[in-house]
Design a protein around this motif. Structure first.
Motif, PDB file in Angstrom:
ATOM      1  N   ILE A 163       0.800  -1.115   0.173  1.00 19.78           N
ATOM      2  CA  ILE A 163      -0.192  -0.207   0.149  1.00 19.78           C
ATOM      3  C   ILE A 163       1.058   1.641  -0.347  1.00 19.78           C
ATOM      4  CG2 ILE A 163      -2.239   1.137   1.533  1.00 19.78           C
ATOM      5  CD1 ILE A 163      -2.348  -0.953   2.715  1.00 19.78           C
ATOM      6  N   ASN A 164       1.103   1.984  -1.013  1.00 22.61           N
ATOM      7  CA  ASN A 164       1.707   3.709  -0.634  1.00 22.61           C
ATOM      8  C   ASN A 164       0.611   4.422  -1.346  1.00 22.61           C
ATOM      9  OD1 ASN A 164       4.437   2.362  -1.849  1.00 22.61           O
ATOM     10  ND2 ASN A 164       3.035   1.432  -3.557  1.00 22.61           N
ATOM     11  N   ALA A 165       1.222   5.957  -0.105  1.00 23.76           N
ATOM     12  CA  ALA A 165       0.466   6.671  -0.895  1.00 23.76           C
ATOM     13  C   ALA A 165       1.231   7.649  -0.737  1.00 23.76           C
ATOM     14  CB  ALA A 165       0.437   7.130   1.059  1.00 23.76           C
ATOM     15  N   VAL A 166       0.812   9.045  -2.223  1.00 23.35           N
ATOM     16  CA  VAL A 166       0.956   9.877  -3.235  1.00 23.35           C
ATOM     17  C   VAL A 166       0.016  10.944  -3.372  1.00 23.35           C
ATOM     18  CG1 VAL A 166      -0.037   9.276  -4.883  1.00 23.35           C
ATOM     19  CG2 VAL A 166       2.213  10.156  -5.022  1.00 23.35           C
ATOM     20  N   ARG A 167       0.610  12.442  -3.550  1.00 24.28           N
ATOM     21  CA  ARG A 167       0.468  13.608  -3.153  1.00 24.28           C
ATOM     22  C   ARG A 167      -0.773  13.552  -4.393  1.00 24.28           C
ATOM     23  NH1 ARG A 167       0.684  17.074   0.640  1.00 24.28           N
ATOM     24  NH2 ARG A 167      -0.342  18.813   0.290  1.00 24.28           N
ATOM     25  N   ALA A 168      -1.793  14.355  -4.072  1.00 22.94           N
ATOM     26  CA  ALA A 168      -2.726  13.770  -5.022  1.00 22.94           C
ATOM     27  C   ALA A 168      -1.604  15.243  -6.099  1.00 22.94           C
ATOM     28  CB  ALA A 168      -4.503  14.563  -4.534  1.00 22.94           C
ATOM     29  N   ASP A 169      -1.279  16.293  -6.776  1.00 26.39           N
ATOM     30  CA  ASP A 169      -0.711  17.123  -6.840  1.00 26.39           C
ATOM     31  C   ASP A 169       0.196  16.632  -8.027  1.00 26.39           C
ATOM     32  OD1 ASP A 169       0.749  17.475  -5.092  1.00 26.39           O
ATOM     33  OD2 ASP A 169       0.738  19.848  -4.701  1.00 26.39           O
ATOM     34  N   GLY A 170       0.616  15.332  -7.190  1.00 25.64           N
ATOM     35  CA  GLY A 170       1.135  14.789  -8.105  1.00 25.64           C
ATOM     36  C   GLY A 170       3.223  15.440  -7.618  1.00 25.64           C
ATOM     37  N   SER A 171       2.424  16.078  -6.934  1.00 26.80           N
ATOM     38  CA  SER A 171       4.464  16.073  -6.872  1.00 26.80           C
ATOM     39  C   SER A 171       5.034  16.074  -5.276  1.00 26.80           C
ATOM     40  CB  SER A 171       4.044  18.018  -5.098  1.00 26.80           C
ATOM     41  OG  SER A 171       3.572  17.500  -4.163  1.00 26.80           O
ATOM     42  N   ASN A 172       5.166  14.353  -5.426  1.00 20.88           N
ATOM     43  CA  ASN A 172       6.045  13.922  -4.217  1.00 20.88           C
ATOM     44  C   ASN A 172       6.012  12.398  -5.385  1.00 20.88           C
ATOM     45  OD1 ASN A 172       3.714  13.585  -3.294  1.00 20.88           O
ATOM     46  ND2 ASN A 172       4.943  12.175  -1.505  1.00 20.88           N
ATOM     47  N   ALA A 173       6.973  11.810  -5.374  1.00 21.75           N
ATOM     48  CA  ALA A 173       7.184  10.193  -5.198  1.00 21.75           C
ATOM     49  C   ALA A 173       6.149   9.140  -4.879  1.00 21.75           C
ATOM     50  CB  ALA A 173       8.431   9.698  -5.358  1.00 21.75           C
ATOM     51  N   PRO A 174       5.379   8.877  -5.093  1.00 26.56           N
ATOM     52  CA  PRO A 174       4.871   7.486  -3.590  1.00 26.56           C
ATOM     53  C   PRO A 174       5.591   7.556  -3.093  1.00 26.56           C
ATOM     54  CG  PRO A 174       4.576   7.213  -5.930  1.00 26.56           C
ATOM     55  CD  PRO A 174       5.723   7.727  -6.266  1.00 26.56           C
ATOM     56  N   ARG A 175       5.325   7.362  -1.670  1.00 24.22           N
ATOM     57  CA  ARG A 175       5.737   6.172  -0.576  1.00 24.22           C
ATOM     58  C   ARG A 175       5.083   5.123   0.203  1.00 24.22           C
ATOM     59  NH1 ARG A 175       5.300   7.107   5.069  1.00 24.22           N
ATOM     60  NH2 ARG A 175       2.802   8.947   5.017  1.00 24.22           N
ATOM     61  N   LYS A 176       5.934   4.024   0.940  1.00 25.60           N
ATOM     62  CA  LYS A 176       4.759   3.169   0.750  1.00 25.60           C
ATOM     63  C   LYS A 176       5.131   3.270   2.568  1.00 25.60           C
ATOM     64  CE  LYS A 176       6.209  -1.940   1.197  1.00 25.60           C
ATOM     65  NZ  LYS A 176       7.839  -2.677   1.600  1.00 25.60           N
ATOM     66  N   LEU A 177       3.611   2.716   2.533  1.00 28.61           N
ATOM     67  CA  LEU A 177       2.887   2.989   3.729  1.00 28.61           C
ATOM     68  C   LEU A 177       3.056   1.061   4.223  1.00 28.61           C
ATOM     69  CD1 LEU A 177      -0.484   5.320   3.039  1.00 28.61           C
ATOM     70  CD2 LEU A 177       2.527   5.468   3.626  1.00 28.61           C
ATOM     71  N   GLY A 178       3.187   0.481   3.520  1.00 27.96           N
ATOM     72  CA  GLY A 178       3.115  -1.240   4.493  1.00 27.96           C
ATOM     73  C   GLY A 178       2.881  -2.210   3.051  1.00 27.96           C
ATOM     74  N   VAL A 179       2.423  -3.513   3.856  1.00 29.35           N
ATOM     75  CA  VAL A 179       1.947  -4.175   3.647  1.00 29.35           C
ATOM     76  C   VAL A 179       1.006  -4.929   3.979  1.00 29.35           C
ATOM     77  CG1 VAL A 179       2.551  -6.542   2.162  1.00 29.35           C
ATOM     78  CG2 VAL A 179       4.557  -5.353   2.023  1.00 29.35           C
ATOM     79  N   SER A 180       0.027  -5.466   3.576  1.00 33.97           N
ATOM     80  CA  SER A 180      -1.340  -5.508   3.851  1.00 33.97           C
ATOM     81  C   SER A 180      -1.867  -6.536   3.431  1.00 33.97           C
ATOM     82  CB  SER A 180      -2.066  -4.923   4.311  1.00 33.97           C
ATOM     83  OG  SER A 180      -3.790  -4.962   4.681  1.00 33.97           O
ATOM     84  N   LYS A 181      -2.696  -7.875   4.154  1.00 35.60           N
ATOM     85  CA  LYS A 181      -3.558  -8.634   3.294  1.00 35.60           C
ATOM     86  C   LYS A 181      -4.908  -8.478   3.209  1.00 35.60           C
ATOM     87  CE  LYS A 181      -1.835 -13.228   5.115  1.00 35.60           C
ATOM     88  NZ  LYS A 181      -1.403 -13.904   5.893  1.00 35.60           N
ATOM     89  N   GLY A 182      -5.207  -6.827   3.873  1.00 37.47           N
ATOM     90  CA  GLY A 182      -6.253  -6.396   3.480  1.00 37.47           C
ATOM     91  C   GLY A 182      -5.953  -5.664   2.401  1.00 37.47           C
ATOM     92  N   VAL A 183      -6.385  -5.604   1.212  1.00 37.37           N
ATOM     93  CA  VAL A 183      -6.032  -4.259  -0.096  1.00 37.37           C
ATOM     94  C   VAL A 183      -7.472  -3.954  -0.915  1.00 37.37           C
ATOM     95  CG1 VAL A 183      -4.006  -5.554   0.316  1.00 37.37           C
ATOM     96  CG2 VAL A 183      -5.630  -5.894  -1.289  1.00 37.37           C
ATOM     97  N   CYS A 184      -8.570  -4.807  -0.407  1.00 39.69           N
ATOM     98  CA  CYS A 184     -10.095  -4.406  -1.004  1.00 39.69           C
ATOM     99  C   CYS A 184     -10.789  -3.368   0.028  1.00 39.69           C
ATOM    100  CB  CYS A 184     -10.431  -5.559  -0.453  1.00 39.69           C
ATOM    101  SG  CYS A 184     -10.226  -6.695  -2.415  1.00 39.69           S
ATOM    102  N   HIS A 185     -11.304  -1.867  -0.441  1.00 44.25           N
ATOM    103  CA  HIS A 185     -11.870  -1.333  -0.052  1.00 44.25           C
ATOM    104  C   HIS A 185     -11.391  -0.482   1.036  1.00 44.25           C
ATOM    105  CE1 HIS A 185     -16.189  -3.031  -2.536  1.00 44.25           C
ATOM    106  NE2 HIS A 185     -14.916  -2.556  -3.197  1.00 44.25           N
ATOM    107  N   LEU A 186     -10.413   0.048   0.190  1.00 48.64           N
ATOM    108  CA  LEU A 186      -9.097   0.560   2.226  1.00 48.64           C
ATOM    109  C   LEU A 186      -9.761   1.928   2.216  1.00 48.64           C
ATOM    110  CD1 LEU A 186      -5.941   0.184   0.144  1.00 48.64           C
ATOM    111  CD2 LEU A 186      -6.381  -0.743   2.425  1.00 48.64           C
ATOM    112  N   ALA A 187     -10.041   1.897   3.812  1.00 49.89           N
ATOM    113  CA  ALA A 187     -10.060   2.992   4.153  1.00 49.89           C
ATOM    114  C   ALA A 187      -9.151   3.927   5.399  1.00 49.89           C
ATOM    115  CB  ALA A 187     -11.650   2.280   5.429  1.00 49.89           C
ATOM    116  N   TRP A 188      -9.136   5.276   5.640  1.00 54.25           N
ATOM    117  CA  TRP A 188      -8.329   5.229   6.182  1.00 54.25           C
ATOM    118  C   TRP A 188      -9.001   6.724   7.468  1.00 54.25           C
ATOM    119  CZ3 TRP A 188      -3.905   8.194   2.332  1.00 54.25           C
ATOM    120  CH2 TRP A 188      -2.701   8.314   2.635  1.00 54.25           C
TER     121      TRP A 188
END
Length: 304
Positions: free
Chosen positions: A122-147
């Motif tokens: 699971i990665n995260a990136v700024r919506a304006d595309g101003s930074n490279a994706p950052r790894k948040l971690g690895v999870s078996k729960g990848v469907c319908h993510l909630a934050w």
């Protein structure tokens, strides 16, 4: 439990009764929300009773921002697109498209987007595309993510629909929510990430297509114990959603016509669902009438 008694319904307007015993920590909701109609047509409804198109696309992997102004989706070719103010830009490529359950999710401040990969990253990136994706971690729960509203936790269910996991983005560790054997939707997390609004298939019901549901029977689970919490509203609940400030919004279905009693045409045309707002203690704060047009649409965001 304190309940603020409300009488009457005004379409698209908040119905509140002042209470000297309770002081609102945040402004009342106005009725603004983001809905998805058939064919993945996303629109924002405003308190003024206006509808504003946000995006329309064929992909089923989508999410609307909490502020109701932006949409993120993953194309069939694997591009993560952001649409804002009528403009679309691609900020990440090479993802897995055509997989309805692998949806992106927005941060509470509508500034970042997290997205899953088929391998569980699971990665995260700024919506304006101003930074490279950052790894948040690895999870078996990848469907319908909630934050979660505090930005620390992300929860999702497995691609096989047999487990719910929560990722701690600060430590990179995951926990499995106990007792979840079949699940087909994760709607939202409480701000501190300790509770999740989910949909659990009943009996022999299969997880189905794992696409975003138009309506669902909400269940609130504690994490990681899996304990089911009592819903604060009585009636036919067809959704529930945590706001970043801790309020819980429950979507209640429009009243059904009794068998043998046909509703007048004008009544049917103006039938609407209702949003009921509760504070973190379960006290009712507001009731808001959804627009009739939204009755059979999916509720993606309640906009504070």
């Amino acid at each position: 439990m304190k309940i603020r008694v409300v009488t009457g319904v005004a379409l698209g307007a908040a119905l509140v009764v002042p209470s000297a015993a309770w002081a609102a920590p945040t402004p009342d909701l106005s009725g603004a929300a983001v809905y998805a109609a058939a064919g993945n047509q996303l629109s924002r409804y405003t308190a003024a009773g206006e509808w504003h198109p946000l995006a329309s696309f064929g992909a089923a992997q989508f999410a609307a921002s909490p502020d109701g102004t932006k949409v993120a989706w993953i194309t069939e070719s694997g591009n993560l697109n952001i649409r804002e103010r009528g403009k679309t830009r691609t900020i990440v490529s090479g993802l897995q498209g055509s997989t309805p359950c692998l949806t992106p999710v927005w941060s509470a401040d509508s500034a970042k987007v997290a997205y899953p990969s088929a391998d569980g990253t699971i990665n995260a990136v700024r919506a304006d595309g101003s930074n490279a994706p950052r790894k948040l971690g690895v999870s078996k729960g990848v469907c319908h993510l909630a934050w979660s509203g505090n930005g620390r936790y992300l929860a999702g269910y497995t691609s096989t629909g047999d487990g719910l996991y929560r990722l701690d983005a600060k430590t990179g560790k995951t926990v499995i929510v106990k007792g979840v054997k079949s699940i087909n939707h994760v709607q939202s997390l409480s701000p501190d990430g300790t509770k999740a609004v989910v949909a659990l298939p009943e009996g022999a019901q299969a997880p189905a297509t794992r696409t975003w549901p138009t309506t669902f029977k909400p269940v609130i689970l504690e994490i990681p114990s899996g304990k089911r919490l009592k819903l604060p509203a009585k009636g036919n609940a067809i959704g529930a959603y945590y706001l970043p400030d801790g309020r819980l919004v429950m979507r209640m279905a429009a009243p059904r016509t009794q068998p043998g009693h046909a509703a007048p045409a004008h009544a049917a045309a103006h039938a609407h669902n209702t949003l009921v707002v509760f504070d973190s203690a379960g006290n009712e704060l507001q009731r808001l009438a959804e627009p009739p047009k939204a009755k059979n649409q999916a509720l993606l965001q309640v906009v504070p």
